[in-house]
Design an enzyme around this catalytic site. Structure first.
Site, PDB file in Angstrom:
ATOM      1  N   ASP A 175     -15.427 -18.762 -34.988  1.00  0.00           N
ATOM      2  CA  ASP A 175     -15.926 -19.127 -36.173  1.00  0.00           C
ATOM      3  C   ASP A 175     -15.676 -20.372 -36.440  1.00  0.00           C
ATOM      4  O   ASP A 175     -16.471 -21.333 -37.086  1.00  0.00           O
ATOM      5  CB  ASP A 175     -15.385 -18.202 -37.164  1.00  0.00           C
ATOM      6  CG  ASP A 175     -16.167 -16.595 -37.236  1.00  0.00           C
ATOM      7  OD1 ASP A 175     -17.243 -16.630 -36.595  1.00  0.00           O
ATOM      8  OD2 ASP A 175     -15.501 -15.766 -37.776  1.00  0.00           O
TER       9      ASP A 175
ATOM     10  N   HIS B 250     -20.387 -15.151 -43.306  1.00  0.00           N
ATOM     11  CA  HIS B 250     -20.070 -16.320 -42.322  1.00  0.00           C
ATOM     12  C   HIS B 250     -20.882 -17.420 -42.379  1.00  0.00           C
ATOM     13  O   HIS B 250     -20.546 -18.553 -41.850  1.00  0.00           O
ATOM     14  CB  HIS B 250     -20.105 -15.433 -40.988  1.00  0.00           C
ATOM     15  CG  HIS B 250     -19.177 -14.829 -40.412  1.00  0.00           C
ATOM     16  ND1 HIS B 250     -18.683 -13.481 -40.914  1.00  0.00           N
ATOM     17  CD2 HIS B 250     -18.352 -15.005 -39.260  1.00  0.00           C
ATOM     18  CE1 HIS B 250     -17.697 -13.133 -40.400  1.00  0.00           C
ATOM     19  NE2 HIS B 250     -17.506 -13.806 -39.148  1.00  0.00           N
TER      20      HIS B 250
ATOM     21  N   ASP C  57     -10.923 -16.856 -37.517  1.00  0.00           N
ATOM     22  CA  ASP C  57     -11.879 -15.970 -37.613  1.00  0.00           C
ATOM     23  C   ASP C  57     -12.191 -15.358 -38.896  1.00  0.00           C
ATOM     24  O   ASP C  57     -11.222 -15.023 -39.519  1.00  0.00           O
ATOM     25  CB  ASP C  57     -11.581 -14.711 -36.343  1.00  0.00           C
ATOM     26  CG  ASP C  57     -12.731 -14.120 -36.157  1.00  0.00           C
ATOM     27  OD1 ASP C  57     -13.657 -14.457 -35.499  1.00  0.00           O
ATOM     28  OD2 ASP C  57     -12.811 -13.041 -36.682  1.00  0.00           O
TER      29      ASP C  57
END
Length: 229
Positions: free
Chosen positions: A142, A24, A155
């Site tokens: 995200d 991420h 995401d």
């Protein structure tokens, strides 16, 4: 011997929350429109060091990123991350909104009334058990990006579903979306983005401006395998 081969490449990258946070962090720092190998390698190397992984994973993650940014997100428009400059992207959008008293029964009824839009979600929610809650919902999306006149959310998912690209086909992804209640999650994200856009887009209209949600299972993205992965 008949035994499955050991995972290799991105499938062998460690699993778990720390690995997910590392991936991420990398995607949060990327400029998709300027994903030149050297620049990407610097971002990847820094994230690997930050999260305690060997630098030997750098090439593997750079290869994966190359596949992800060039993969068409939508068959119709053909939009790719590589076509999105930073000015069209908003990373880690935080949201915070009030929640009225909620029970599992109310949640099931809400999605039952939505009909085909929610698919089998009411049955999936039937497995939830929680005490009535109220207060506020807080979270992060995200990535939000704009393409044309529409806004989309992404995401990133680092889930390990198998050691082959075909393990990330439509049926496997549908099962993961169902079993982990990601369908419920993206409805919450959609509400959050809807509220955000209402206050910031002139003459905002949901049907005209909301484009949809993409859940990107990073380990399984491979444009060379066709549009099904």
């Amino acid at each position: 011997t008949g035994e499955p081969a050991e995972p290799s490449g991105i499938f062998a990258f460690p699993r778990g929350p720390r690995a997910g946070k590392c991936l991420h962090a990398i995607f949060e720092r990327l400029d998709f429109a300027c994903a030149e190998r050297g620049a990407v390698a610097q971002i990847v190397g820094a994230a690997l060091a930050e999260y305690g992984y060997e630098q030997s994973w750098c090439d593997t993650l750079c290869d994966m990123i190359g596949r992800v940014v060039e993969a068409p997100l939508d068959r119709g428009s053909g939009v790719r991350l590589s076509g999105l400059g930073r000015q069209r992207c908003l990373h880690e959008l935080s949201f915070y909104f009030p929640l009225k008293a909620l029970t599992p029964e109310k949640l099931r009824a809400l999605f039952s009334d939505a009909g085909c839009i929610a698919g089998e979600l009411p049955q999936w929610i039937g497995s939830l058990r929680f005490h009535p809650v109220e207060g506020f919902i807080r979270g992060y999306i995200d990535l939000v990006f704009v393409h044309g006149d529409r806004f989309y959310l992404i995401d990133w998912k680092s889930n390990y579903l198998g050691s082959r690209p075909e393990d990330y086909g439509p049926e496997a992804l549908a099962a993961a979306m169902r079993d982990d209640l990601y369908v419920l999650q993206y409805h919450l994200y959609a509400v959050a983005l809807h509220e955000y856009l209402k206050s910031r887009v002139k003459d905002y209209d949901y049907d005209r401006h909301f484009g949809g949600a993409f859940y990107v299972f990073l380990r399984g993205v491979d444009p060379a395998q066709g549009s099904e992965t």
